[in-house]
Scaffold this motif. Sequence first.
Motif, mmCIF file in Angstrom:
data_model
loop_
_atom_site.group_PDB
_atom_site.id
_atom_site.type_symbol
_atom_site.label_atom_id
_atom_site.label_comp_id
_atom_site.label_asym_id
_atom_site.label_seq_id
_atom_site.Cartn_x
_atom_site.Cartn_y
_atom_site.Cartn_z
ATOM 1 N N TYR A 1 -22.616 -17.486 -10.210
ATOM 2 C CA TYR A 1 -22.353 -17.180 -11.618
ATOM 3 C C TYR A 1 -23.360 -17.930 -12.495
ATOM 4 N N ASN A 2 -23.541 -19.232 -12.224
ATOM 5 C CA ASN A 2 -24.514 -20.024 -12.985
ATOM 6 C C ASN A 2 -25.926 -19.477 -12.834
ATOM 7 N N ALA A 3 -26.283 -19.106 -11.598
ATOM 8 C CA ALA A 3 -27.636 -18.621 -11.334
ATOM 9 C C ALA A 3 -27.921 -17.320 -12.087
ATOM 10 N N ILE A 4 -26.952 -16.421 -12.107
ATOM 11 C CA ILE A 4 -27.144 -15.108 -12.744
ATOM 12 C C ILE A 4 -27.019 -15.206 -14.258
ATOM 13 N N LYS A 5 -26.050 -15.968 -14.726
ATOM 14 C CA LYS A 5 -25.764 -16.043 -16.163
ATOM 15 C C LYS A 5 -26.599 -17.092 -16.884
ATOM 16 N N GLY A 6 -27.226 -17.996 -16.129
ATOM 17 C CA GLY A 6 -27.990 -19.064 -16.760
ATOM 18 C C GLY A 6 -27.124 -20.156 -17.345
ATOM 19 N N THR A 7 -25.880 -20.244 -16.880
ATOM 20 C CA THR A 7 -24.962 -21.271 -17.358
ATOM 21 C C THR A 7 -25.067 -22.520 -16.483
ATOM 22 N N GLU A 8 -24.388 -23.572 -16.915
ATOM 23 C CA GLU A 8 -24.385 -24.813 -16.142
ATOM 24 C C GLU A 8 -22.957 -25.317 -15.963
ATOM 25 N N LEU A 9 -22.083 -24.414 -15.553
ATOM 26 C CA LEU A 9 -20.693 -24.809 -15.318
ATOM 27 C C LEU A 9 -20.650 -25.786 -14.151
ATOM 28 N N PRO A 10 -19.792 -26.803 -14.217
ATOM 29 C CA PRO A 10 -19.768 -27.829 -13.167
ATOM 30 C C PRO A 10 -19.211 -27.305 -11.852
ATOM 31 N N GLN A 11 -19.714 -27.872 -10.759
ATOM 32 C CA GLN A 11 -19.204 -27.547 -9.432
ATOM 33 C C GLN A 11 -18.033 -28.466 -9.120
ATOM 34 N N GLY A 12 -16.985 -27.908 -8.521
ATOM 35 C CA GLY A 12 -15.841 -28.708 -8.115
ATOM 36 C C GLY A 12 -16.059 -29.323 -6.742
ATOM 37 N N THR A 13 -15.013 -29.937 -6.229
ATOM 38 C CA THR A 13 -15.103 -30.548 -4.901
ATOM 39 C C THR A 13 -14.205 -29.867 -3.882
ATOM 40 N N SER A 14 -13.220 -29.102 -4.351
ATOM 41 C CA SER A 14 -12.332 -28.412 -3.413
ATOM 42 C C SER A 14 -11.729 -27.192 -4.076
ATOM 43 N N THR A 15 -11.302 -26.235 -3.254
ATOM 44 C CA THR A 15 -10.652 -25.015 -3.724
ATOM 45 C C THR A 15 -9.872 -24.418 -2.567
ATOM 46 N N ILE A 16 -8.814 -23.674 -2.880
ATOM 47 C CA ILE A 16 -8.086 -22.993 -1.799
ATOM 48 C C ILE A 16 -8.888 -21.791 -1.293
ATOM 49 N N ALA A 17 -9.917 -21.396 -2.040
ATOM 50 C CA ALA A 17 -10.799 -20.308 -1.592
ATOM 51 C C ALA A 17 -12.038 -20.899 -0.934
ATOM 52 N N GLU A 18 -11.835 -21.683 0.136
ATOM 53 C CA GLU A 18 -12.964 -22.390 0.749
ATOM 54 C C GLU A 18 -13.997 -21.440 1.339
ATOM 55 N N GLY A 19 -13.594 -20.203 1.623
ATOM 56 C CA GLY A 19 -14.541 -19.227 2.166
ATOM 57 C C GLY A 19 -15.641 -18.845 1.191
ATOM 58 N N ILE A 20 -15.412 -19.066 -0.115
ATOM 59 C CA ILE A 20 -16.447 -18.769 -1.114
ATOM 60 C C ILE A 20 -16.864 -20.032 -1.864
ATOM 61 N N ALA A 21 -16.589 -21.191 -1.272
ATOM 62 C CA ALA A 21 -16.976 -22.466 -1.888
ATOM 63 C C ALA A 21 -18.399 -22.809 -1.470
ATOM 64 N N VAL A 22 -19.354 -22.086 -2.040
ATOM 65 C CA VAL A 22 -20.766 -22.232 -1.667
ATOM 66 C C VAL A 22 -21.524 -22.895 -2.814
ATOM 67 N N GLY A 23 -22.260 -23.950 -2.489
ATOM 68 C CA GLY A 23 -22.968 -24.694 -3.527
ATOM 69 C C GLY A 23 -24.345 -24.165 -3.849
ATOM 70 N N THR A 24 -24.959 -23.409 -2.908
ATOM 71 C CA THR A 24 -26.325 -22.927 -3.108
ATOM 72 C C THR A 24 -26.377 -21.423 -2.886
ATOM 73 N N PRO A 25 -26.682 -20.622 -3.915
ATOM 74 C CA PRO A 25 -26.760 -19.166 -3.737
ATOM 75 C C PRO A 25 -27.892 -18.785 -2.784
ATOM 76 N N GLY A 26 -27.752 -17.648 -2.116
ATOM 77 C CA GLY A 26 -28.818 -17.152 -1.262
ATOM 78 C C GLY A 26 -29.970 -16.596 -2.086
ATOM 79 N N VAL A 27 -31.179 -16.770 -1.606
ATOM 80 C CA VAL A 27 -32.352 -16.235 -2.298
ATOM 81 C C VAL A 27 -32.348 -14.708 -2.229
ATOM 82 N N ILE A 28 -32.138 -14.175 -1.033
ATOM 83 C CA ILE A 28 -32.104 -12.715 -0.843
ATOM 84 C C ILE A 28 -30.947 -12.112 -1.633
#
Length: 399
Positions: free
Chosen positions: A210-237
Amino acid sequence: MLQITDIEAAAERLIGQVLDTPCVESRTLSQMVGCRVFLKFENLQYTASFKERGACNKLTQLTEQERARGVVAMSAGNHAQGVAFHAQRLGLRAVIVMPRFTPGVKVERTRGFGAEVVLHGDTLEISRAHARELAEREGLVFVHPYDDEAIVAGQGTVALEMLRAQPDLDTLVIAIGGGGLIGGMATAAKAIKPGIRVVGVQTARFPAMYNAIKGTELPQGTSTIAEGIAVGTPGVITEAIIRERVDEMLLVDEGDIEQAIVMLLEIEKTLVEGAGAAGLAALIKHPERFKGQNVGLVLSGGNIDPLLLASIIERGMVRAGRLARIQVNSRDVPGNLARITAIVAEAGANIDEVHHQRAFTLLAAQNVAIELVLQTRGREHVAEVIRMLQAQGFEAALT
């Protein structure tokens, strides 16, 4: 950039290797959120996740030399199991690097598919770096969880099946972690039906794409119940595909995801993990964006820890008012507790817990605060219980 032909070729390779899972309408959910909801049950795959598709597509394209060397992957969950399972089927050596905090059930299930599990590092980034070191040192083929065109093409086969089963879909709502699933599905869907709307969903605690596409700087959390999408670095492709082919991105909160998990369990009798419920969470949080449309959701996975599920169910009951805590103040004399429980029983509620509070209260010394945790039919029923207690002279209120 990835094209529909790559995804169609992947679909040919996957015939007989993964399930063509059902894609059906949920009439009850449709009534609740104000649009026609069609569910794609990827949680019915053998490893309970869509991740099998990309893993299988990648592994079946390895050269003979690469097959002889074996593969290595980094994952704390579904990608690990997808790679391990299909490597075992194809007779390949598979090494899976997992963070040390990975739940034991996921480690053992991955080992059960014949993989060599290496527990290394406290974060996904450290584990990924170690996996790349192993690939270099032992000559293994690194299988990235999302930033690989073969992986993305395999995931895109989900959209082929959905539009074949439900060609009238107006919108696809897809969870985003690294972007492999939405990248593949958007590519396929836009090629088949150019006017279709593709909406991505991330948890507010991990808004990297979301930050990468929108140009925002929303903070990253440390945990979520949706751990399957808890990715800190978007893919280049995948980021490049999303910029071109995804129409909108939304964020959802933890409570929205919890509510979606409980709704799918109660209404559809199907078990999903946090990431698998993110699409429905978006419909719950943003119903006005989907009103009157034919919306396709991917239940992307069903691997959830039983203790976490139990907690989510209990919290869901609290939100619905079916589990409520009330406080009743009364004189601390024999018989009053019996009177209170009799009134609750007459009202048709069930008492889960009782706690007397004498010391930590501002009531007069001869009084007692009685906390009751009740099982009820909902908020109106809770209000009825309180009214009946008050009618008998007790001070009663929700806490």
